[in-house]
Design a protein around this motif. Structure first.
Motif, PDB file in Angstrom:
ATOM      1  N   UNK A  33       1.041  -1.550   0.063  1.00 24.34           N
ATOM      2  CA  UNK A  33       0.220   0.037  -0.386  1.00 24.34           C
ATOM      3  C   UNK A  33       1.363   1.180   0.399  1.00 24.34           C
ATOM      4  N   UNK A  34       2.359   1.076   0.452  1.00 26.17           N
ATOM      5  CA  UNK A  34       3.024   2.476   0.717  1.00 26.17           C
ATOM      6  C   UNK A  34       3.646   2.994  -0.591  1.00 26.17           C
ATOM      7  N   UNK A  35       3.189   1.587  -1.923  1.00 21.41           N
ATOM      8  CA  UNK A  35       4.260   1.997  -3.440  1.00 21.41           C
ATOM      9  C   UNK A  35       3.204   3.067  -4.040  1.00 21.41           C
ATOM     10  N   UNK A  36       2.481   3.824  -3.599  1.00 24.80           N
ATOM     11  CA  UNK A  36       2.113   5.370  -4.063  1.00 24.80           C
ATOM     12  C   UNK A  36       1.902   6.190  -3.379  1.00 24.80           C
ATOM     13  N   UNK A  37       2.852   5.749  -2.878  1.00 25.39           N
ATOM     14  CA  UNK A  37       2.720   7.396  -0.542  1.00 25.39           C
ATOM     15  C   UNK A  37       3.842   8.590  -2.300  1.00 25.39           C
ATOM     16  N   UNK A  38       5.165   7.469  -2.294  1.00 31.01           N
ATOM     17  CA  UNK A  38       6.061   8.597  -3.060  1.00 31.01           C
ATOM     18  C   UNK A  38       5.571   9.446  -4.314  1.00 31.01           C
ATOM     19  N   UNK A  39       4.488   8.742  -4.522  1.00 30.21           N
ATOM     20  CA  UNK A  39       4.172   9.902  -5.708  1.00 30.21           C
ATOM     21  C   UNK A  39       3.936  11.218  -6.094  1.00 30.21           C
ATOM     22  N   UNK A  40       4.766  11.689  -7.109  1.00 32.05           N
ATOM     23  CA  UNK A  40       4.840  13.413  -6.995  1.00 32.05           C
ATOM     24  C   UNK A  40       4.205  13.728  -8.224  1.00 32.05           C
ATOM     25  N   UNK A  41       3.040  14.805  -8.835  1.00 37.32           N
ATOM     26  CA  UNK A  41       2.128  15.075  -9.314  1.00 37.32           C
ATOM     27  C   UNK A  41       3.274  16.141 -10.183  1.00 37.32           C
ATOM     28  N   UNK A  42       3.591  16.316 -11.119  1.00 37.10           N
ATOM     29  CA  UNK A  42       4.171  18.409 -11.882  1.00 37.10           C
ATOM     30  C   UNK A  42       4.890  18.513 -11.008  1.00 37.10           C
ATOM     31  N   UNK A  43       5.984  17.614 -10.578  1.00 36.29           N
ATOM     32  CA  UNK A  43       6.869  18.100 -10.014  1.00 36.29           C
ATOM     33  C   UNK A  43       8.570  18.899 -10.946  1.00 36.29           C
ATOM     34  N   UNK A  44       8.128  18.759 -12.373  1.00 37.90           N
ATOM     35  CA  UNK A  44       8.504  19.863 -13.070  1.00 37.90           C
ATOM     36  C   UNK A  44       8.465  20.031 -13.958  1.00 37.90           C
ATOM     37  N   UNK A 283      -1.352  19.758 -19.005  1.00 37.05           N
ATOM     38  CA  UNK A 283       0.112  18.926 -18.508  1.00 37.05           C
ATOM     39  C   UNK A 283      -0.238  17.949 -17.135  1.00 37.05           C
ATOM     40  N   UNK A 284       0.508  16.898 -16.937  1.00 32.65           N
ATOM     41  CA  UNK A 284      -0.105  16.359 -15.984  1.00 32.65           C
ATOM     42  C   UNK A 284       1.600  15.264 -16.301  1.00 32.65           C
ATOM     43  N   UNK A 285       2.078  15.842 -15.348  1.00 30.02           N
ATOM     44  CA  UNK A 285       3.733  15.164 -14.592  1.00 30.02           C
ATOM     45  C   UNK A 285       3.748  14.083 -13.230  1.00 30.02           C
ATOM     46  N   UNK A 286       3.747  12.421 -14.140  1.00 27.28           N
ATOM     47  CA  UNK A 286       3.500  11.987 -12.565  1.00 27.28           C
ATOM     48  C   UNK A 286       4.762  11.317 -12.145  1.00 27.28           C
TER      49      UNK A 286
END
Length: 301
Positions: A33-44, A283-286
């Protein structure tokens, strides 16, 4: 009961292992369940400012005005509105003005480099004068309709491949290497100038129009680059004056062309930056742990 516990020991807690192989009791593609905890949206994703984008688009409008001025001079020469003597005086004035701007704005322009530039320009003008009779009779066997169509196509290629950012322009003292697209763009403008010059009535006309065209296509980007690096406000003022002068010259030629060119400048300077800002909202960046690792090396003495 004790034997059953020994036969089925509890699973170890899953942990992310880069090169450890499969973990007992878990599939190879397992993620907790912790796999998506580090997901960042539109960081760059870069948030752009409307005014800044409009200022950046001025370089495109500026060069469009320069090409439009060249086309106007071609039209006036073909219509015998400007004679070859007046154009030669204009060539000399542009050459002196260009060297004056370079001497005032370029940081690495020395007397030795300036003398080298003057020597190269003298060889360039002499060679162009010698080749003028060849250009004069180069396309005698080709119809005028084919010449106009080919010239328009070459100018479109020149505008499409031109380096508007100035990254391949060689300022005084620099060693930048031009790219393939910038070379194709420059060659397209030179061939278009030769095609137009071959339709003029005398060799002196050919020399004057070729000198004017090559001065603009070869040296105008360098002069604009030096002005922009020297002062951005001066760059904006020069662009405004250039656009006003271009519109004033296009207006007597044709009212419809004036309206189309004015609409094109407004489209590039206002509409295109607005579209760019609005498109950024979609624009969506994952980014997350599934991305490739970026190695950072700290080299210290």
């Amino acid at each position: 009961m004790e034997n059953k516990i020994k036969d089925n020991p509890p699973r170890q807690k899953w942990r992310k292992v880069a090169y450890g192989g499969m973990q007992p009791g878990y599939d190879d593609n397992y993620s907790d369940e912790s796999f998506l905890e580090d997901m960042v949206m539109n960081a760059n994703v870069v948030k752009r400012d409307m005014l800044r984008v409009m200022q950046d688009s001025v370089s495109i409008s500026q060069y469009l005005c320069i090409v439009a001025l060249v086309v106007c001079v071609w039209t006036y020469m073909l219509g015998s509105i400007i004679d070859e003597t007046s154009l030669l005086f204009l060539d000399v004035g542009l050459l002196v003005l260009g060297f004056l701007v370079l001497s005032l704005t370029a940081k690495r322009l020395s007397l030795q480099l300036l003398s080298k530039y003057l020597l190269n320009i003298s060889f360039f003008i002499s060679g162009l004068y010698v080749l003028a009779p060849i250009y004069y009779t180069l396309t005698r066997s080709i119809s005028s309709d084919s010449i106009w169509a080919l010239t328009v196509s070459l100018l479109i290629v020149h505008l499409f491949l031109h380096d508007y950012s100035g990254s391949t322009i060689r300022p005084p003292g620099a060693l930048n290497n031009p790219t393939l697209t910038s070379n194709i763009s420059l060659n397209a403008s030179i061939v278009a100038s030769v095609l137009i010059a071959s339709r003029l009535p005398s060799r002196l006309h050919v020399f004057a129009i070729m000198l004017f065209s090559l001065q603009v296509f070869l040296f105008a980007p360098l002069v604009m680059y030096c002005i922009k690096k020297y002062s951005f406000k001066l760059h904006l003022c020069f662009s405004f004056v250039l656009a006003s002068a271009t519109l004033g010259i296009v207006f007597p030629l044709h009212r419809l062309l004036f309206a189309l060119f004015l609409g094109l400048l407004l489209f590039i300077t206002v509409v295109c930056p607005y579209w760019l800002i609005k498109i950024q909202e979609y624009k969506v960046e994952i980014n997350g742990p599934w991305d490739e690792a970026k190695l950072c090396f700290d080299i210290t003495d």
